[in-house]
Design an enzyme around this catalytic site. Structure first.
Site, mmCIF file in Angstrom:
data_model
loop_
_atom_site.group_PDB
_atom_site.id
_atom_site.type_symbol
_atom_site.label_atom_id
_atom_site.label_comp_id
_atom_site.label_asym_id
_atom_site.label_seq_id
_atom_site.Cartn_x
_atom_site.Cartn_y
_atom_site.Cartn_z
ATOM 1 C CB SER A 1 -0.925 -0.012 1.230
ATOM 2 O OG SER A 1 -1.489 1.245 1.478
ATOM 3 C CG HIS A 2 4.728 1.757 2.149
ATOM 4 N ND1 HIS A 2 5.946 2.349 1.913
ATOM 5 C CD2 HIS A 2 4.971 0.434 2.241
ATOM 6 C CE1 HIS A 2 6.882 1.418 1.865
ATOM 7 N NE2 HIS A 2 6.315 0.244 2.058
ATOM 8 C CB CYS B 1 14.379 -2.953 3.345
ATOM 9 S SG CYS B 1 12.627 -2.538 3.212
#
Length: 395
Positions: A198-199, A325
């Site tokens: 989603s982000h 990440c």
């Protein structure tokens, strides 16, 4: 602030935020509860499932909501492997995958699975010939990203899926970087499972989805789970899922226009790099590999990427040195290694990624910052040359 790191995350759009607030206030029931509040939440959840499935050309019964891309990747891979016969314990993935896939592969090895990490060709592409050299009778699942988060290189998934299916092998595709950015149709791609987030598309953080073809068998990671049809444990985040769906519908409705904008911005930026004679080169050979237009992975020669990123930050410009990440790791990324880049080249890597709010004026500010850095560096080169020349004369 000039934000040019849309491949890492995006600001939530007003439409998604409005839906999130409304559902949080009005549809707060647990979707698993049997009373009316739960029934209303369940209705919203199934509506969202249908909408996300329609966007990717899939079946609503194959959509499972998660907490994001990382969990989507893990649950998809582990659930598919759980559903395979014990004779199919060989898993293949690529060296260019997101860190979540590498972490999953390491965990699979701890469980006794045989894991093979394959290298792409010199253009960053996985080919049928490369797969052929690694496929074995016990190969059950292959995971290949749709597009790379650092270079934007798009893999030929449709061609690879056809080849793998002829061998009786399942294919999972991490589409976190492509969902909402380019058209995706699971039937055309031929994938058995697909991960989304989603982000990355102006939705809220903490929400994602997995699509698994309804005819593909899988077994749950969490025992005795009832939420999400046994796929994921925990009370379902209905407001987040509703906001994710609103963001997805909006970004898909604007996709064609945004692709054109991104292509124009990319052309402008690269043209200006050449006009200003800046020592910046692309990490991907776009004559050999198709790339996402909104991601520019490049090398700013004579500078460490970390230094360029920090100098841009001082100028109130946000760019990246690769996957967020892995931001705490200072060393060549796995993608750069897979592209056969030297350590020096890899450490010069930076990533610029566009989004809905990116303008040519913002790119002009970035180019100005690059130009200032390069002029300073050229001045240092001149001083070094004079010092060396004086030293030779004195000798």
């Amino acid at each position: 602030m000039i934000y040019l790191d849309y491949a890492a995350t995006t600001p939530i759009c007003e439409e998604a935020l409005t839906v999130y607030q409304k559902l949080s206030m009005d549809m707060y029931g647990n979707a698993s509860s049997l009373h009316d509040a739960g029934g209303k939440a369940k209705h919203i959840l199934e509506y969202c499932r249908e909408k996300i499935a329609n966007i990717i050309g899939g079946e609503a019964s194959g959509i499972y909501f998660t907490s994001g891309g990382t969990e989507s990747n893990f649950l998809a891979i582990q659930s598919l492997l759980n559903g395979l016969p014990k004779t199919k314990r060989h898993f293949i993935t690529t060296a260019m995958e997101h860190q979540s896939i590498h972490n999953c592969a390491a965990f699979l090895e701890q469980q006794g699975y045989d894991v093979t990490v394959i290298e792409p060709n010199e253009y960053g592409l996985i080919t049928e010939e490369i797969l052929l050299t690694h496929i074995r009778p016990e190969t059950g699942l292959v995971s290949i990203q749709h597009a790379n988060s650092e270079t934007g290189i798009i893999q030929p998934i449709q061609h690879l899926s056809s080849y793998l299916h002829n061998k009786g092998i399942l294919l999972h595709c991490d589409a976190v970087q492509t969902f909402g950015k380019i058209p995706i149709n699971t039937k055309n791609l031929g994938v058995d499972a697909l991960s989304m987030s989603s982000h990355k598309i102006h939705g809220p953080k903490g929400v994602g989805a997995v699509y698994i073809r309804p005819d593909v068998p899988w077994k749950p990671v969490y025992p005795l789970t009832t939420h999400e049809y046994g796929f994921r444990a925990g009370t379902v985040n209905v407001p987040g899922i509703g906001a994710f769906t609103a963001a997805a519908e909006l970004i898909v409705s604007e996709m064609e226009k945004q692709i054109s904008r991104n292509e124009a911005l990319r052309t402008y930026f690269l043209d200006q790099i050449r006009i200003r004679s800046l020592p910046v080169t692309l990490a991907a050979d776009t004559s050999k590999a198709e790339c996402l237009p909104h991601i520019i992975g490049c090398f700013f020669h004579s500078f460490e990427g970390q230094y360029v990123m920090l100098e841009c930050n001082r100028s109130n410009i946000c760019i990246s040195t690769g996957s967020a990440c892995s931001a705490g790791y200072h060393g060549p990324s796995e993608t750069m290694k897979a592209l056969r880049k030297t350590e020096q080249e890899a450490l010069q890597f930076i990533r610029i990624s566009f989004g809905r709010h990116t303008t040519a004026e913002q790119l002009e500010q970035l180019l100005h910052t690059f130009t200032v850095l390069w002029e300073q560096k050229k001045g240092e080169f001149d001083i070094d040359r004079r010092i060396k020349a004086n030293g030779r004369q004195q000798a």
